[in-house]
Design a protein around this motif. Structure first.
Motif, short mmCIF file in Angstrom:
data_model
loop_
_atom_site.label_atom_id
_atom_site.label_comp_id
_atom_site.label_asym_id
_atom_site.label_seq_id
_atom_site.Cartn_x
_atom_site.Cartn_y
_atom_site.Cartn_z
N ILE A 173 0.70 7.82 -15.69
CA ILE A 173 -0.07 6.48 -15.37
C ILE A 173 0.96 5.46 -15.37
O ILE A 173 1.83 5.19 -16.47
CB ILE A 173 -1.27 5.98 -16.30
N VAL A 174 0.75 4.40 -14.28
CA VAL A 174 1.68 3.33 -14.40
C VAL A 174 0.76 2.22 -13.80
O VAL A 174 -0.22 2.38 -13.46
CB VAL A 174 3.02 3.49 -13.33
N GLU A 175 1.25 0.79 -13.82
CA GLU A 175 0.52 -0.32 -13.24
C GLU A 175 1.52 -1.13 -12.85
O GLU A 175 2.34 -1.65 -13.30
CB GLU A 175 -0.05 -0.95 -14.59
N LEU A 176 1.07 -1.48 -11.69
CA LEU A 176 2.10 -2.68 -10.90
C LEU A 176 1.38 -3.86 -11.01
O LEU A 176 0.24 -4.24 -10.86
CB LEU A 176 1.90 -2.35 -9.25
N ARG A 177 2.24 -4.70 -11.75
CA ARG A 177 1.89 -6.23 -12.24
C ARG A 177 2.46 -7.17 -11.40
O ARG A 177 3.70 -7.06 -11.08
CB ARG A 177 2.08 -6.34 -13.61
N ILE A 178 1.79 -8.34 -10.76
CA ILE A 178 1.99 -9.38 -10.25
C ILE A 178 1.85 -10.66 -11.15
O ILE A 178 0.40 -10.65 -11.39
CB ILE A 178 1.72 -9.45 -9.04
N ARG A 179 2.58 -11.32 -11.65
CA ARG A 179 2.16 -12.32 -12.71
C ARG A 179 1.70 -13.62 -12.10
O ARG A 179 0.78 -14.11 -12.38
CB ARG A 179 3.70 -12.76 -13.47
N GLU A 180 2.03 -14.07 -11.06
CA GLU A 180 1.52 -14.94 -10.13
C GLU A 180 1.38 -14.69 -8.73
O GLU A 180 2.10 -14.46 -8.06
CB GLU A 180 2.43 -16.31 -10.30
N ALA A 181 0.04 -14.23 -8.34
CA ALA A 181 -0.08 -13.78 -7.17
C ALA A 181 0.10 -15.00 -5.91
O ALA A 181 -0.21 -16.08 -6.35
CB ALA A 181 -1.63 -13.20 -6.98
N GLN A 182 0.61 -14.48 -4.75
CA GLN A 182 0.91 -15.30 -3.60
C GLN A 182 0.05 -15.16 -2.48
O GLN A 182 -0.67 -13.92 -2.55
CB GLN A 182 2.33 -15.48 -3.35
N ILE A 183 -0.17 -15.84 -1.68
CA ILE A 183 -1.24 -15.64 -0.46
C ILE A 183 -0.50 -14.46 0.43
O ILE A 183 -1.32 -13.44 0.68
CB ILE A 183 -1.18 -16.98 0.37
N ASN A 184 0.74 -14.38 0.44
CA ASN A 184 1.29 -13.24 1.51
C ASN A 184 1.51 -11.86 0.51
O ASN A 184 1.99 -10.94 0.94
CB ASN A 184 2.80 -13.60 1.85
N ASP A 185 1.07 -12.01 -0.87
CA ASP A 185 0.96 -10.53 -1.49
C ASP A 185 -0.41 -9.71 -0.98
O ASP A 185 -0.25 -8.67 -1.41
CB ASP A 185 0.74 -10.84 -2.91
N GLY A 186 -1.30 -10.22 -0.13
CA GLY A 186 -2.38 -9.59 0.31
C GLY A 186 -1.75 -8.60 1.17
O GLY A 186 -1.14 -8.96 2.38
N ALA A 187 -1.78 -7.36 0.94
CA ALA A 187 -1.68 -6.34 1.70
C ALA A 187 -2.25 -4.99 1.39
O ALA A 187 -3.02 -4.94 0.35
CB ALA A 187 0.13 -6.10 1.90
N THR A 188 -1.59 -3.84 1.93
CA THR A 188 -2.35 -2.53 1.60
C THR A 188 -1.12 -1.96 0.80
O THR A 188 -0.11 -1.59 1.25
CB THR A 188 -2.73 -1.49 2.78
N TYR A 189 -1.34 -1.64 -0.50
CA TYR A 189 -0.27 -1.07 -1.46
C TYR A 189 -0.58 0.37 -1.43
O TYR A 189 -1.66 0.91 -1.56
CB TYR A 189 -0.57 -1.68 -2.95
N GLN A 190 0.64 1.13 -1.64
CA GLN A 190 0.42 2.52 -1.42
C GLN A 190 1.17 3.08 -2.83
O GLN A 190 2.46 2.41 -3.23
CB GLN A 190 1.16 3.34 -0.37
N CYS A 191 0.71 4.09 -3.60
CA CYS A 191 1.40 4.38 -4.89
C CYS A 191 1.78 6.09 -4.37
O CYS A 191 0.78 6.75 -4.13
CB CYS A 191 0.38 4.60 -6.05
N ILE A 192 2.93 6.26 -4.51
CA ILE A 192 3.48 7.61 -4.13
C ILE A 192 4.16 8.38 -5.35
O ILE A 192 4.79 7.38 -6.02
CB ILE A 192 4.67 7.31 -3.12
N THR A 193 3.71 9.60 -5.38
CA THR A 193 4.64 10.26 -6.55
C THR A 193 5.34 11.44 -5.92
O THR A 193 4.82 12.23 -5.34
CB THR A 193 3.51 11.02 -7.45
N PRO A 194 6.85 11.31 -6.15
CA PRO A 194 7.34 12.72 -5.76
C PRO A 194 7.12 13.60 -6.32
O PRO A 194 6.58 13.85 -7.36
CB PRO A 194 9.12 12.29 -6.31
N SER A 195 7.44 14.84 -5.63
CA SER A 195 6.67 16.28 -6.01
C SER A 195 7.72 16.83 -6.85
O SER A 195 8.74 16.76 -6.75
CB SER A 195 6.59 17.10 -4.68
N THR A 196 7.04 17.57 -7.91
CA THR A 196 7.62 18.40 -8.92
C THR A 196 6.83 19.76 -9.03
O THR A 196 7.16 20.59 -10.00
CB THR A 196 7.71 17.82 -10.38
N ASP A 197 6.14 19.91 -7.85
CA ASP A 197 5.18 21.08 -8.01
C ASP A 197 6.14 22.40 -7.07
O ASP A 197 6.94 21.85 -6.48
CB ASP A 197 3.78 21.05 -7.11
#
Length: 966
Positions: A173-197
């Motif tokens: 589990i991880v968490e992406l943190r932005i201390r002071e949000a900006q207007i241009n921070d509005g977007a679609t965020y993707q979380c990707i996990t490299p395969s170890t399978d």
């Protein structure tokens, strides 16, 4: 989607490649337990064909996929094995990547975080993560957990400053943190996990939409009044403005901060228009003492009004505005702003008023006291129209005694007939006290209570204000008198009565007063005064601590003989009463409330009490009544005194009889009779051989039956005079010894052997001790029974009669204990205790190994009985009874054990009844014989029926004889 680690391709192929699979293909492979024959469409970003072929070959060999063909450009098709026998066929878990559900709505300048976790994966426990964002057609790498160079150059400065960071909450589990949000921070965020399978199976990335809105919230408080009088209203306005955004809601809260305490929530409204009242303010809100004034739209003032402000409402008020949005069916706070509205001080109503008292202080007894209490207040002269105010008044004396109380409804409490209370207006009260007395002297004050009406017509006491005390003095002449103490009856000897008189003379100014007296005693030796008894203002006798028992018993009496004369009488004066006596006369005055107050007291001069004469020595005379001529005869003597006229009439005498072998030899006390009439003899003597009785008040008779040779010697007696002490106990007044009487006679051989003269004084003293055994009254026991022989299971009743000789006692002063014994062997020295009845009448039975039962009865004062019910063989033996006498002392009232006496033994036999003893065995034998015979008959019949066999009859030959010959 799946992306292999770049380090893998760099190590194997020397270049970095990325591989993307379509989501629907991955899902199809997870649901089917493998890819099977389903073709997979993927795209390689590499420009070089050699690199693309290396990646395709690796996927084919590692995942068990075969190349199905090449599409246009960098698109390829791979197909899984249809038989699903590759090494990933045994693996059925599918990787799942999830992020915070969206879309997410946040405010510019606020802190935001997006969570990402992966599950159902293979490989190491700690997984790596990468975050990317897509804004329109632009796609940027944000941050990675394993590649520092992963971030786009436009974000590196924010990452270096910590504005953008990734925090690991767990291995997966991880968490992406932005201390002071900006207007241009509005977007679609993707979380990707490299395969170890070992096999690509599941979802390897997840995305969420984030929208950042401008920070347009403005909170502006209005100035508050810094000081508010108690009872007024406090309005707390709070202006709120913001830009409208769909899906964003507002809530407003008011709170109160006080020094040295936590911030208290008053009321909150929103975001769903619901109202939440803080703890401790719910009742006030329900009563209407707290109301909400909400505006509509943006830039509208919202207000909270506190009615009837109290001192506990003061402090710093804070307005807090929060913005909320709905996420997954619940409210999420996205922004909060708090501003201090200002500090408000609530001034208590008691500090706004002043109370003054006007009086006429110099008065005489019988005058009227007039007190006026006035209330002044500049702040309350023109009060709030919505404020209802009222007053009550309490009059105090010496700051503690409540004289009267006038409530705000006009009800008078604690008043009296001599007191009048009046309310002159809203601000003035007046009190009149008629017919003043000296006891009215003191300090008077007025205490005013301020009442304020709250919601729903309820009143509460806002405070109190007390005036300064004023001194009132009532003058009157004190009573004047003198006290004279004299002795009307003086004791001559110990035991005589004593009377003291305390007379009040030269009386003036005592009209309407009462007199009381206290009698005091002090020993001749310097010591403290002790209170004997007192007569209070009501004529009640109050005994002193050390004389309570004497007064209650009537040995000390005190009374008021005349209005100005008191008397103390000691019924029996003893040495302990010798000393100095004095009296204190007290003057009591009645107050208006019915209580009596001590006005004055005067102590008399002491008077000494002692005996006029010493107690006289008793003159005791001993004379013979009968002279024993020979051994075996009786000897009697009389002891008396003739000094009765010198002793009190209540004198009691006791006697002791002494014996000496020769004049000057050690004496032996044969017998004594104490003041209570209890006879005591030398230990080990027999009581039936001597007597000592009281003929008259001061005359005693002593006798010896069958005097022996060893009893020749000198006899004399000693008499003592006693008087009863107050409260119990005896006090010796005097004593005296009589003349000596010699007993000498001629020796005669009697039928019974006469003891030989002892060869030593010790031996002779022992013989006399054995001869005169016994103490107290003499008891004789006789035992009898109606039968001496009984059959088993019958009842036998045995009676024990007690006869008392010597000093007689009433049934209240003499109590008897009785014990029953059984000796199963004749003349046995170890009998068994059967039962006993103590002097309180409690019966106790000893445990017995038999079926018979015992019953004890107390038939008459000196008659007892024992009943043995269901007699058995174990009850055969000799029965006897033993009694113990208890005598109560006339002086102390205590019980003491006197004598024991034992009866003769009575033998009880149990007859042997042949028929009774043989009846049960014969009956058992007869029944057994009949039962055995019947059982034998039945068995024989059964056997004969079961064992019988049928044989054909054999024809008999008609010949008389058949002969056979060889």
């Amino acid at each position: 989607m799946l992306r292999y680690k770049r380090s893998f391709f760099q190590a194997v192929y020397g270049q970095s490649e990325q591989v993307w699979f379509f989501d629907e293909m991955i899902k199809m492979g997870c649901q089917g337990g493998g890819f099977g024959g389903t073709p997979l469409h993927f795209r390689l970003a590499s420009e070089q064909r050699e690199g693309r072929d290396a990646v395709v070959n690796h996927l084919s060999s590692f995942h068990g996929l075969s190349r199905a063909g090449s599409l246009i450009g960098n698109d390829y098709l791979l197909r899984g094995h249809g038989d699903d026998t590759s090494r990933d066929a045994a693996v059925r878990r599918c990787r799942t990547v999830t992020v915070s559900p969206g879309p997410l709505l946040r405010v510019e300048g606020q802190t935001l975080s997006i969570r990402c976790d992966v599950s159902e994966y293979e490989g190491p426990r700690e997984q790596d993560f990468e975050w990317t964002l897509t804004r329109g057609s632009e796609k940027l790498n944000v941050i990675s957990t394993f590649d520092p160079a992963f971030s786009h150059k436009s974000l590196k400065e924010r990452i270096r400053s910590g504005d953008v960071s990734i925090s690991r909450l767990a291995d997966n589990i991880v968490e992406l943190r932005i201390r002071e949000a900006q207007i241009n921070d509005g977007a679609t965020y993707q979380c990707i996990t490299p395969s170890t399978d070992s096999v690509m199976r599941g979802i390897y990335e997840a995305s969420v939409l984030l929208e950042v809105i401008p920070n347009s919230l403005v909170v502006t408080p209005q100035p508050l009044s810094p000081v508010v009088p108690e009872g007024r209203s406090v309005r707390l306005p709070c202006n709120v403005s913001r830009n409208f955004t769909e899906g964003v809601y507002t809530s407003v809260s008011w709170s109160l901060k006080k020094p040295w305490s936590l911030e208290q929530d008053l009321l909150s409204c929103g975001p769903d228009l619901s109202v939440t009242v803080g703890e401790g303010y719910r009742e006030r809100y329900m009563d209407g003492g707290m109301r909400l004034e909400m505006g509509n739209g943006n830039g509208i003032s919202h207000g909270l009004v506190l009615s009837s402000a109290a001192p506990e409402d003061q402090g710093v008020f804070v307005c807090t505005v929060r913005l909320w949005t709905r996420e997954q069916g619940s409210w999420r706070r996205i922004q909060e702003k708090s501003v201090e509205m200002g500090e408000v001080t609530v001034k208590p109503a008691s500090s706004l008023v002043s109370v003054q008292l006007h009086e006429n202080s110099s008065l005489s007894s019988g005058d009227t006291l007039l007190l006026t209490c006035s209330v002044f207040s500049e702040s309350l002269i023109d009060p709030d129209p919505n404020l209802e105010l009222d007053l009550d008044a309490t009059w105090l004396m010496n700051d503690s005694l409540v004289l009267a109380h006038l409530s705000r409804e006009g009800v008078l409490f604690n008043g009296s007939e001599t007191m009048t209370l009046t309310r002159l207006g809203l601000w003035d009260f007046q009190m009149k006290i008629h017919n003043l007395e000296v006891s009215d002297t003191g300090f008077y004050s007025c205490k005013v209570g301020l009442w304020i009406q709250r919601e729903r017509g309820r009143w509460y006491k806002a405070g109190e204000k007390k005036s300064e005390p004023v001194a009132v003095r009532v003058t009157k002449q004190n009573p004047d008198f003198t006290v004279l103490l004299s002795s009307s009856v003086k004791p001559k000897f110990s035991g005589d009565p004593t009377e003291l008189e305390c007379r009040v003379t030269n009386v003036s100014n005592t009209r309407g007063f009462r007199l009381g007296v206290t009698w005091l005693y002090r020993n001749i030796q310097p010591g403290l005064m002790h209170t004997i008894a007192s007569l209070d203002e009501n004529g009640t006798i109050i005994p002193g601590k050390n004389y309570k028992s004497h007064v209650e018993a009537g040995f000390i009496t005190t009374m008021r003989v005349e209005p100005l004369l008191f008397r103390l009488r000691l019924l029996h004066t003893t040495e302990v009463d010798v000393g100095e006596y004095s009296c204190t006369v007290m003057v009591w005055s009645s107050s208006r409330n019915g209580n009596w107050k001590k006005m004055a007291e005067l102590l008399s001069s002491p008077i000494k009490i002692s005996f006029a004469n010493k107690p006289p020595s008793l003159s005791v005379e001993a004379r013979r009544l009968s002279e024993p001529p020979t051994a075996g005869s009786s000897f009697q003597m009389i002891c008396q005194t003739d000094t009765l006229n010198l002793l009190p009439p209540s004198t009691i005498f006791s006697a002791l009889v002494h014996f000496q072998e020769a004049l000057g030899s050690p004496r032996l006390t044969l017998a004594s009779l104490d003041p209570e009439g209890i006879l005591t003899m030398e230990k080990g003597l027999k009581p039936e051989l001597i007597t000592l009785v009281k003929n008259q008040q001061a005359e005693f008779r002593f006798g010896i039956q069958a005097i022996q040779e060893s009893q020749r010697g000198y006899y004399y007696c000693q008499l003592k005079a006693w008087t009863l002490k107050p409260g119990g106990g005896w006090h010796e007044l005097s004593h005296g010894d009589s003349n000596t009487l010699e007993v000498d006679f001629t020796h005669t051989d009697l039928k019974r052997p006469v003891p030989v003269v002892a060869s030593s004084r010790h031996h002779r003293r022992q013989m006399l001790t054995d001869l005169y055994s016994g103490t107290g009254p003499t008891f004789a026991l006789s035992i009898s029974s109606d039968v001496s022989s009984v059959y088993p299971r019958e009842t036998v009743k045995i009676a024990c009669d007690i006869s008392v000789s010597g000093t007689s006692y009433s049934t209240d002063d003499l109590s008897l204990e009785l014990q029953w014994f059984l000796a199963r062997m004749r003349s046995s020295s170890s009998p068994s205790l059967l039962a006993s009845i103590d002097r309180w009448g409690i019966v106790r039975k000893a445990p017995r190994n038999t079926t018979s039962d015992l019953t004890l009865e107390h038939l008459e004062p000196h008659r007892f009985s024992l009943s043995v019910q269901g007699v058995q063989d174990s009850d055969v033996g000799e029965f006897y009874c033993r009694t113990t006498a208890w005598i109560r002392s006339m002086g102390t009232g205590e019980w003491r054990r006197a004598h024991e006496a034992t009866s003769e033994r009575l033998c009880i036999n149990v007859k042997f009844d042949v028929w009774e003893s043989m009846r049960v065995p014969l009956l058992y034998g007869l029944c057994s014989s009949v039962a055995v015979g019947f059982i034998s008959l039945v068995l024989g019949l059964v056997c004969s029926r079961c064992c019988k066999t049928t044989k054909p009859p054999t024809p008999r030959s008609r010949k008389l004889m058949e002969l056979e010959m060889d």
